[in-house]
Design a protein around this motif. Structure first.
Motif, short mmCIF file in Angstrom:
data_model
loop_
_atom_site.label_atom_id
_atom_site.label_comp_id
_atom_site.label_asym_id
_atom_site.label_seq_id
_atom_site.Cartn_x
_atom_site.Cartn_y
_atom_site.Cartn_z
N ILE A 305 0.84 -1.20 0.00
CA ILE A 305 0.00 0.00 0.00
C ILE A 305 0.88 1.24 0.00
O ILE A 305 1.82 1.34 0.78
CB ILE A 305 -0.93 0.04 1.24
N ILE A 306 0.54 2.18 -0.87
CA ILE A 306 1.25 3.46 -0.92
C ILE A 306 0.23 4.59 -0.89
O ILE A 306 -0.88 4.46 -1.45
CB ILE A 306 2.15 3.56 -2.18
N GLU A 307 0.57 5.69 -0.25
CA GLU A 307 -0.29 6.87 -0.19
C GLU A 307 0.38 8.01 -0.94
O GLU A 307 1.59 8.24 -0.79
CB GLU A 307 -0.54 7.30 1.25
N LYS A 308 -0.38 8.69 -1.77
CA LYS A 308 0.17 9.83 -2.52
C LYS A 308 0.20 11.06 -1.64
O LYS A 308 -0.81 11.43 -1.05
CB LYS A 308 -0.70 10.09 -3.77
N ILE A 309 1.37 11.70 -1.53
CA ILE A 309 1.48 12.85 -0.64
C ILE A 309 1.69 14.16 -1.40
O ILE A 309 1.62 15.25 -0.81
CB ILE A 309 2.62 12.65 0.38
N LYS A 310 1.96 14.07 -2.71
CA LYS A 310 2.05 15.28 -3.54
C LYS A 310 1.91 14.89 -5.00
O LYS A 310 2.13 13.76 -5.39
CB LYS A 310 3.37 16.02 -3.31
N GLU A 311 1.52 15.87 -5.82
CA GLU A 311 1.40 15.62 -7.26
C GLU A 311 2.78 15.45 -7.88
O GLU A 311 3.76 15.98 -7.40
CB GLU A 311 0.66 16.79 -7.95
#
Length: 311
Positions: A305-311
């Protein structure tokens, strides 16, 4: 045959997606809608909650459409590697969570007619979409070098050359048409000791299936596209079932989480690159004892699982 598939790591996926009732989510491998249905049940359509369920298999699309009826969900026939284009067509700007449950479904394995299994006799097929290149085309059309290469690389099979030689020799007499014909050829190509330890067909069948469905190419493409369409704060959950998939996912996640790429001897950063994602779980999540006891096919499953923290 009813489209049945036991959802692997279901609770862990639902927790990993961190579902918001008003969020937009995507199940890129809808299958029998096991994961999809549980995601959709947690969404509030009146508040904008929405699930997009994608699958390339027309039988899966039919089953998912029926099982998601009445829920804030839409089923699309397509490949998860086309997720950006599918979102564009639907007018969706971004997703709050995306799930990919890779590999072949229980239904596809158990339905002998699909030609995925080496336990039952059926025409060599293995096409998830039912279209294009088939296993019969690969087995009878690829030369020795190409066969040995895919069996070694995609099946991680140490007897790849011997198996490829046996296939080429057998088809000189007549085309190889069925799964059990191929299984017998594979068995004849490996030492007796290897046949006693475990079924020697697994790795070669996996390799041919990966080649037929261009699985690694689609996955590589989908990883970038899926991460790009995530909203900031959105999560990408991926279940893999063999080392080739897992290695690809692990390395791409590391790339998304990587910061500065300047040479180590530079006194200050000039690239300006900062991490775009953060790993939610450092190590892959695997099935617990209860799930392993209930579903033997979950034994090789790994969830990252990975979470996007910036574009």
């Amino acid at each position: 045959m009813e489209f049945k598939h036991i959802s692997v790591l279901l609770d862990e996926c639902l927790e990993g997606l961190d579902i918001k009732p008003d969020g937009v989510y995507c199940d890129g491998t809808a299958g029998g809608a096991g994961h999809s249905r549980e995601i959709a049940k947690r969404l509030d359509g009146a508040k904008g909650g929405r699930l997009i369920a994608i699958d390339r298999d027309p039988e899966a699309v039919a089953a998912a459409t029926e099982r998601l009826a009445g829920l804030p969900a839409q089923v699309i026939r397509g490949n998860y590697s086309e997720i950006d284009e599918i979102f564009r067509r639907l007018g969706i700007k971004g997703a709050d969570g995306i799930l990919l449950d890779l590999g072949v479904s229980s239904y596809q394995l158990d339905n002998a007619e699909r030609g995925f299994s080496y336990h039952a006799d059926a025409p060599l097929d293995m096409r998830m979409s039912g279209e294009g290149l088939s296993a019969r085309d690969v087995v009878n059309g690829y030369d020795y070098q190409a066969l040995a290469k895919i069996i070694f690389e995609y099946g991680e099979e140490k007897f790849a050359r011997s198996i490829a030689q046996k296939i080429v020799k057998a088809r000189e007499e007549k085309p190889i048409e069925t799964t059990l014909e191929l299984a017998e050829i594979i068995k004849s190509a490996v030492p007796q000791k290897a046949r006693r330890e475990k079924n020697p067909c697994k790795k070669t069948f996996q390799a041919i299936r990966i080649e037929v469905n261009a699985e690694l190419e689609h996955l590589s493409c989908a990883l970038d596209k899926a991460f790009d369409v995530l909203n900031v704060g959105g999560r990408l959950c991926i279940i893999t079932f063999h080392s080739l998939e897992d290695r690809l996912v692990k390395q791409r996640f590391q790339t998304f989480c990587k910061g500065c790429v300047c040479p180590p001897d530079f006194p200050v950063c000039i690239c300006g690159q900062t991490p775009r994602g953060r790993l939610v779980n450092r190590k892959p999540i695997e099935a617990g004892e209860a799930e392993l006891a209930a579903n033997n096919r979950s034994r090789s499953a790994k969830l990252r699982i990975i979470e996007k923290i910036k574009e």
